[in-house]
Design a protein around this motif. Structure first.
Motif, PDB file in Angstrom:
ATOM      1  N   ILE A   1       0.921  -1.276   0.173  1.00 40.80           N
ATOM      2  CA  ILE A   1      -0.081  -0.121   0.037  1.00 40.80           C
ATOM      3  C   ILE A   1       0.829   1.247  -0.043  1.00 40.80           C
ATOM      4  CG2 ILE A   1      -1.528   1.316   1.280  1.00 40.80           C
ATOM      5  CD1 ILE A   1      -2.711  -1.196   2.317  1.00 40.80           C
ATOM      6  N   GLY A   2       0.619   2.092  -1.083  1.00 44.86           N
ATOM      7  CA  GLY A   2       1.490   3.184  -1.161  1.00 44.86           C
ATOM      8  C   GLY A   2       0.725   4.501  -1.066  1.00 44.86           C
ATOM      9  N   VAL A   3       1.247   5.885  -0.827  1.00 46.54           N
ATOM     10  CA  VAL A   3       0.640   6.942  -0.700  1.00 46.54           C
ATOM     11  C   VAL A   3       1.370   8.083  -1.772  1.00 46.54           C
ATOM     12  CG1 VAL A   3       0.066   9.087   0.889  1.00 46.54           C
ATOM     13  CG2 VAL A   3       0.250   6.823   1.847  1.00 46.54           C
ATOM     14  N   VAL A   4       0.145   8.384  -2.428  1.00 41.47           N
ATOM     15  CA  VAL A   4       0.741   9.168  -3.630  1.00 41.47           C
ATOM     16  C   VAL A   4       1.555  10.353  -3.089  1.00 41.47           C
ATOM     17  CG1 VAL A   4       0.322  10.693  -5.732  1.00 41.47           C
ATOM     18  CG2 VAL A   4      -0.833   8.484  -5.380  1.00 41.47           C
ATOM     19  N   ILE A   5       2.837  10.830  -3.361  1.00 42.98           N
ATOM     20  CA  ILE A   5       3.392  12.032  -2.540  1.00 42.98           C
ATOM     21  C   ILE A   5       4.006  13.106  -3.882  1.00 42.98           C
ATOM     22  CG2 ILE A   5       4.117  11.093  -0.671  1.00 42.98           C
ATOM     23  CD1 ILE A   5       6.976  10.725  -1.948  1.00 42.98           C
ATOM     24  N   GLY A   6       3.727  12.475  -5.172  1.00 34.93           N
ATOM     25  CA  GLY A   6       4.121  13.527  -6.525  1.00 34.93           C
ATOM     26  C   GLY A   6       3.518  12.895  -7.414  1.00 34.93           C
ATOM     27  N   LYS A   7       3.246  13.976  -8.509  1.00 33.14           N
ATOM     28  CA  LYS A   7       3.087  13.214 -10.036  1.00 33.14           C
ATOM     29  C   LYS A   7       3.620  13.873 -11.041  1.00 33.14           C
ATOM     30  CE  LYS A   7      -0.885  12.882 -12.629  1.00 33.14           C
ATOM     31  NZ  LYS A   7      -2.202  13.418 -13.355  1.00 33.14           N
ATOM     32  N   SER A   8       4.153  13.451 -12.075  1.00 37.15           N
ATOM     33  CA  SER A   8       4.778  14.062 -13.249  1.00 37.15           C
ATOM     34  C   SER A   8       3.962  13.637 -14.435  1.00 37.15           C
ATOM     35  CB  SER A   8       6.317  13.599 -13.407  1.00 37.15           C
ATOM     36  OG  SER A   8       6.531  12.516 -13.587  1.00 37.15           O
TER      37      SER A   8
END
Lengths: 246, 208
Positions: free
Chosen positions: A88-95
């Motif tokens: 399970i991961g948390v989105v911390i950034g988006k490119s």
């Protein structure tokens, strides 16, 4: 070499410490296993400079006759990514090409924007920073950031991976997370008899819970965290007392 | 150990500052803190002693470009604080699941100025009366190899990971100290093993 052989001959879990050497074929301990020329080493075991195999982590030595595999089952709190594990991961950034996810490891992991079921360049899901994603580690290498995917590459289907909406996430040790993945886990079975809930367990120690009421979520969260160092009977009375207080 | 106690925490492998990043292995950072006040020269020396002893036994190549941070907080100092710090650190590393080549055990001894006797695990009071003080660290590979009681001096010293001596002493005295400490270190290794076994038993009791 003596310490490990003594452990093997006695019944019960074989506990190894860093520096303990795996017995060689001449010791006769591998007779039950098909003496395959190849030994597969799992986590916690490393070949040393002097051609012996030694444990590098404290834990329980495990052996599977199929493929002559050996590994050490140990517990820790810090996640180290390994291929094929569900996390399970948390989105911390988006490119443009990648989401950056916090998975609790040393470095953030990368998730391609197209690694979702049915995603195309035109039509792809959009996840905001802070979203929770249940995904699979598609590539893990000690020198690079881990890469993730949210679909099964053989079928192209989601297979349950994707965004986790609502609910609550808390962190446990990796050993507890591994145990929770076992369908026979006592604490989850006991809780299921009293309160309805949904859960997703990541190998990175993150556990997601969704239930009807916040009070239920808190109860489940506390019960799971408490259960780590309890025996079966203690676990039963712990869940019972928590449910009674509700 | 004795009247001394040390609190130790291990964080890692975690993100590292670009400045400290090493491409082929993990960076090891040791921070030693006194009970009160700012870290002094002694604490800095202790940091360096611990880091230089641990670096060869830590398999830092398995976690490149990361940081392993070890914080050693003195809680109570009543002699042999360096040995206590070593033993606390190794237990913390085991618990954190950091890959290690072997485990270590540390013992301090003194030679009393009046009686010329070797005393293990001295208190602050006993340290004041010492002619010389010796700190030894042994790894657990040696405890396995030496089961057949091969107490050869050279072989004995090959398994020493760290040795620090202050005061005046003769060569024989030094080797006698190392022999006594080696035996005592076996007890330390045994303690570490039982501590780990106890913790694992607690974890596994549900599965039987």
């Amino acid at each position: 070499m003596t310490s490990i052989t003594e452990d093997l001959s006695s019944s019960g879990p074989k506990i190894v410490l860093p520096g303990d050497i795996l017995p060689g074929p001449e010791s006769g301990l591998l007779d039950d296993a098909p003496t395959a020329p190849v030994i597969k080493l799992g986590p916690g075991l490393q070949p040393m400079d002097d051609d012996t195999i030694a444990a590098v982590k404290a834990g329980v030595l495990k052996h599977a006759a199929v493929g002559n595999r050996w590994w050490v089952e140990s517990n820790q709190r810090r996640y180290v990514a390994a291929t094929g594990e569900s996390i399970i991961g948390v989105v911390i950034g988006k490119s443009a090409d990648y989401y950056k996810l916090d998975i609790g490891a040393a470095q953030p992991a990368l998730l391609g924007v197209l690694s979702f079921e049915g995603a195309t360049k035109r039509n792809k899901p959009d996840h905001k920073v802070g979203a929770l994603l249940y995904c699979r580690v598609s590539m893990a290498n000690k020198d690079m950031e881990a890469e993730l995917e949210c679909f099964n590459p053989t079928t192209g289907k989601a297979d349950g991976y994707g965004e986790l909406k609502a609910g609550f996430v808390f962190k446990t040790s990796l050993g507890l997370a591994r145990r929770l993945l076992d369908p026979k886990t006592l604490v989850l079975r006991l809780l299921g008899q009293h309160v309805p809930f949904e859960t997703a367990v990541g190998m990175n120690g993150k556990v997601w819970i969704n239930s009807a009421k916040p009070a239920h979520t808190i109860l489940i969260c506390n019960a799971v965290k408490n259960s780590e160092f309890l025996g079966a009977e203690e676990c039963r009375s712990m869940v019972k007392s928590l449910v009674e207080k509700l | 150990m004795g009247g001394s106690s040390v609190l130790c925490s291990v964080v890692g492998p975690t993100e590292v500052k670009i400045r400290d990043e090493q491409l082929d292995k993990a960076t090891v950072e040791v921070v030693a803190r006194p009970l009160v006040g700012l870290p002094s020269v002694k604490d800095k020396a202790r940091e360096q002693n611990i880091r230089e002893t641990l670096e060869p036994i830590l398999l830092s190549g398995l976690h490149p470009r990361t940081l392993i941070q070890i914080v050693v907080q003195t809680m109570k100092d009543d002699g042999c604080i360096l040995s206590t710090a070593f033993n606390a650190t190794i237990l913390a590393l085991l618990d954190a699941g950091i890959p290690l080549k072997s485990i270590l055990g540390s013992v301090t001894c003194i030679i009393d100025a009046q009686s010329n006797e070797i005393l293990l695990d001295p208190t602050t009071e006993e340290l004041a009366q010492a002619k010389s003080t010796h700190v030894f660290v042994f790894d657990n590979k040696s405890s396995i190899a030496n089961n057949e009681d091969i107490m050869d001096q050279e072989e004995l010293l090959a398994n020493v990971l760290f040795s620090d001596s202050t005061g005046s002493f003769s060569e024989e005295e030094y080797f006698e100290c190392s022999r006594v400490c080696f035996k005592a270190a076996q007890a330390v290794h045994g303690f570490i093993r039982t501590a780990v076994e106890k913790k694992l038993q607690k974890e596994y009791q549900q599965q039987e």
